[in-house]
Enzyme design. Structure first.
Site, mmCIF file in Angstrom:
data_model
loop_
_atom_site.group_PDB
_atom_site.id
_atom_site.type_symbol
_atom_site.label_atom_id
_atom_site.label_comp_id
_atom_site.label_asym_id
_atom_site.label_seq_id
_atom_site.Cartn_x
_atom_site.Cartn_y
_atom_site.Cartn_z
ATOM 1 N N GLU A 167 62.719 -94.745 11.021
ATOM 2 C CA GLU A 167 62.463 -96.186 10.876
ATOM 3 C C GLU A 167 61.965 -96.761 12.200
ATOM 4 O O GLU A 167 62.310 -96.258 13.274
ATOM 5 C CB GLU A 167 63.798 -96.826 10.433
ATOM 6 C CG GLU A 167 63.830 -98.287 10.221
ATOM 7 C CD GLU A 167 62.949 -98.785 9.094
ATOM 8 O OE1 GLU A 167 61.719 -98.667 9.235
ATOM 9 O OE2 GLU A 167 63.476 -99.324 8.108
ATOM 10 N N ASP A 168 61.167 -97.817 12.120
ATOM 11 C CA ASP A 168 60.706 -98.485 13.340
ATOM 12 C C ASP A 168 61.802 -99.374 13.923
ATOM 13 O O ASP A 168 62.134 -99.277 15.092
ATOM 14 C CB ASP A 168 59.413 -99.281 13.080
ATOM 15 C CG ASP A 168 59.480 -100.169 11.835
ATOM 16 O OD1 ASP A 168 60.521 -100.175 11.151
ATOM 17 O OD2 ASP A 168 58.476 -100.855 11.550
ATOM 18 N N ASP A 198 66.817 -104.627 11.436
ATOM 19 C CA ASP A 198 67.185 -105.994 11.778
ATOM 20 C C ASP A 198 68.436 -106.353 10.967
ATOM 21 O O ASP A 198 69.539 -105.945 11.338
ATOM 22 C CB ASP A 198 65.969 -106.887 11.469
ATOM 23 C CG ASP A 198 66.154 -108.336 11.878
ATOM 24 O OD1 ASP A 198 67.098 -108.625 12.618
ATOM 25 O OD2 ASP A 198 65.348 -109.180 11.457
ATOM 26 N N PHE A 231 61.723 -110.941 18.563
ATOM 27 C CA PHE A 231 60.728 -110.427 17.627
ATOM 28 C C PHE A 231 59.754 -109.577 18.414
ATOM 29 O O PHE A 231 59.024 -110.073 19.267
ATOM 30 C CB PHE A 231 60.006 -111.532 16.849
ATOM 31 C CG PHE A 231 59.317 -110.965 15.648
ATOM 32 C CD1 PHE A 231 60.007 -110.764 14.461
ATOM 33 C CD2 PHE A 231 57.993 -110.562 15.724
ATOM 34 C CE1 PHE A 231 59.389 -110.177 13.358
ATOM 35 C CE2 PHE A 231 57.368 -109.978 14.624
ATOM 36 C CZ PHE A 231 58.066 -109.792 13.441
HETATM 37 P P1 IMP Z 1 65.568 -105.795 7.879
HETATM 38 O O1 IMP Z 1 65.485 -105.557 6.398
HETATM 39 O O2 IMP Z 1 65.997 -107.205 8.183
HETATM 40 O O3 IMP Z 1 66.443 -104.793 8.578
HETATM 41 O O4 IMP Z 1 64.112 -105.704 8.460
HETATM 42 C C1 IMP Z 1 63.511 -104.473 8.661
HETATM 43 C C2 IMP Z 1 62.009 -104.538 8.672
HETATM 44 O O5 IMP Z 1 61.552 -105.821 9.099
HETATM 45 C C3 IMP Z 1 61.464 -103.559 9.672
HETATM 46 O O6 IMP Z 1 61.227 -102.299 9.090
HETATM 47 C C4 IMP Z 1 60.208 -104.248 10.130
HETATM 48 O O7 IMP Z 1 59.131 -103.948 9.278
HETATM 49 C C5 IMP Z 1 60.526 -105.717 10.035
HETATM 50 N N1 IMP Z 1 61.001 -106.265 11.320
HETATM 51 C C6 IMP Z 1 62.256 -106.646 11.652
HETATM 52 N N2 IMP Z 1 62.321 -107.107 12.898
HETATM 53 C C7 IMP Z 1 61.067 -106.996 13.396
HETATM 54 C C8 IMP Z 1 60.491 -107.289 14.677
HETATM 55 O O8 IMP Z 1 61.135 -107.739 15.627
HETATM 56 N N3 IMP Z 1 59.164 -107.021 14.782
HETATM 57 C C9 IMP Z 1 58.385 -106.520 13.787
HETATM 58 N N4 IMP Z 1 58.901 -106.223 12.577
HETATM 59 C C10 IMP Z 1 60.229 -106.473 12.387
HETATM 60 MG MG MG Z 2 56.824 -104.691 9.274
#
Ligand code: IMP
Ligand code: MG
Length: 183
Positions: free
Chosen positions: A101-102, A105, A154
């Site tokens: 995963e990248d 969040d 972000f």
């Molecule tokens: P989550 O479902 O809230 O954990 O969000 C995960 C996804 O949101 C990641 O795989 C990213 O694609 C995107 N994301 C969350 N935070 C960032 C950020 O700081 N920069 C760019 N993409 C983000």
């Molecule tokens: Mg994204």
């Protein structure tokens, strides 16, 4: 016309730091899965560069697969709705799956994805994320391997986007409040 955010030169992690960390984690992962086959399941598009760095440092028998799971629209705020736009092509039954995963969040995207993957009865599922905003988590998703833990920023670059842009920055940069207002 919106002005471009001030990203250039604002480096949170540079390529050298990221590759060094990928090597460290690759060595740990190689030991943890010694003698085992591994499916590296990259989450597109964000994990592209991290998976490329990490996978070259893993010396197990590894197979590549990809998914597209997204919960973000074009803003910096999670929509909470997860959509799987590309399913894995490999048969995951009784396989060791390492989700690459990248960034994690809230954990919403992965919680949904992991639940879906578990329906395929893999032997194991673990997560290796480049970045972890651990303080933002709203569920019990816990990556076994973390590149870097970061504050609630972000971030963009090294695969990560804002509205599909900046993925090709060769380092991780971040947006500030006035950047977001200017977009
Ligand atoms: P989550 O479902 O809230 O954990 O969000 C995960 C996804 O949101 C990641 O795989 C990213 O694609 C995107 N994301 C969350 N935070 C960032 C950020 O700081 N920069 C760019 N993409 C983000
Ligand atoms: Mg994204």
């Amino acid at each position: 016309m919106s002005k471009e955010p001030k990203l250039v030169g604002k480096v949170l992690f540079d390529e050298k730091q990221i590759r060094k960390r990928a090597k460290e984690l690759g060595e740990i992962i190689s030991k943890d899965y010694e003698g085992e086959e591994l499916i590296l399941l990259g989450t597109l598009k964000g994990s592209l560069h991290w998976m490329a760095d990490l996978s070259k440092c893993i010396n197990n028998n590894a197979i590549y697969d990809f998914v597209i799971a997204s919960s973000y629209g074009s803003s910096t705020i999670s929509s909470g709705i997860v959509k799987i736009a590309l399913e894995p092509t490999q048969n995951l039954y009784n396989k060791n799956v390492l989700v690459i995963e990248d960034i994690i969040d809230t954990g919403n995207t992965l919680a949904y994805l992991i639940k879906k993957l578990e329906e395929r009865n893999p032997k194991s599922i673990e997560i290796c994320t480049m970045l972890d905003k651990a303080a933002r988590r709203t569920n019990d998703i816990k990556p076994k391997y973390v590149g870097f833990e970061i504050d609630d920023l972000f971030v963009v670059g090294y695969g990560l986007d804002y509205d599909e842009k900046y993925r090709n920055l060769p380092y991780i940069s971040y947006l500030e409040a006035d950047d977001v207002e200017s977009l």
